[in-house]
Design a protein around this motif. Structure first.
Motif, PDB file in Angstrom:
ATOM      1  N   GLU A   1       0.137  -9.523   3.892  1.00 32.74           N
ATOM      2  CA  GLU A   1      -0.315 -10.593   2.998  1.00 32.74           C
ATOM      3  C   GLU A   1      -1.744 -10.329   2.515  1.00 32.74           C
ATOM      4  O   GLU A   1      -2.055 -10.507   1.341  1.00 32.74           O
ATOM      5  CB  GLU A   1      -0.221 -11.946   3.702  1.00 32.74           C
ATOM      6  N   ARG A   2      -2.611  -9.889   3.436  1.00 31.55           N
ATOM      7  CA  ARG A   2      -3.984  -9.567   3.021  1.00 31.55           C
ATOM      8  C   ARG A   2      -3.999  -8.419   2.019  1.00 31.55           C
ATOM      9  O   ARG A   2      -4.753  -8.451   1.042  1.00 31.55           O
ATOM     10  CB  ARG A   2      -4.844  -9.226   4.242  1.00 31.55           C
TER      11      ARG A   2
ATOM     12  N   GLN B   1      -2.880  -9.741  -1.368  1.00 32.59           N
ATOM     13  CA  GLN B   1      -3.944 -10.501  -2.025  1.00 32.59           C
ATOM     14  C   GLN B   1      -5.013  -9.575  -2.583  1.00 32.59           C
ATOM     15  O   GLN B   1      -5.514  -9.789  -3.694  1.00 32.59           O
ATOM     16  CB  GLN B   1      -4.560 -11.496  -1.039  1.00 32.59           C
TER      17      GLN B   1
ATOM     18  N   ASP C   1      -3.610  -7.948  -5.692  1.00 31.17           N
ATOM     19  CA  ASP C   1      -3.622  -8.897  -6.810  1.00 31.17           C
ATOM     20  C   ASP C   1      -5.022  -9.067  -7.384  1.00 31.17           C
ATOM     21  O   ASP C   1      -5.204  -9.127  -8.603  1.00 31.17           O
ATOM     22  CB  ASP C   1      -3.070 -10.254  -6.362  1.00 31.17           C
TER      23      ASP C   1
END
Length: 79
Positions: free
Chosen positions: A37-38, A41, A44
């Motif tokens: 997830e990190r 992010q 992105d």
């Protein structure tokens, strides 16, 4: 398989080991999911920055082309 003789294992010891192994993999999976997830992010955020810089670069190229056109026109008038 192996040639080693089978040994009797206490059911309680096997249950404790299985629980410990399950906890280990659950925690490992949670840590990996958090790391993914990190990374997502961060990717992105980088893509957003790339898009912003691409837009700025396009604007700068447009401005440079307009300046070149104006300079060409002035040169043609003076000639």
């Amino acid at each position: 398989m192996t040639d080693q003789p089978k040994k009797q294992v206490s059911p309680m010891a096997a249950a404790v080991e299985a629980t410990a192994l399950n906890d280990f993999y659950r925690n490992r999976n949670l840590m990996l999911a958090d790391a993914l997830e990190r990374e997502r992010q961060e990717k992105d955020a980088m893509q957003t920055e790339i898009d912003r810089l691409t837009k700025v670069n396009g604007q700068l190229q447009d401005a440079a082309a307009q300046d070149a056109t104006k300079t060409d026109r002035k040169g043609a008038k003076n000639a």
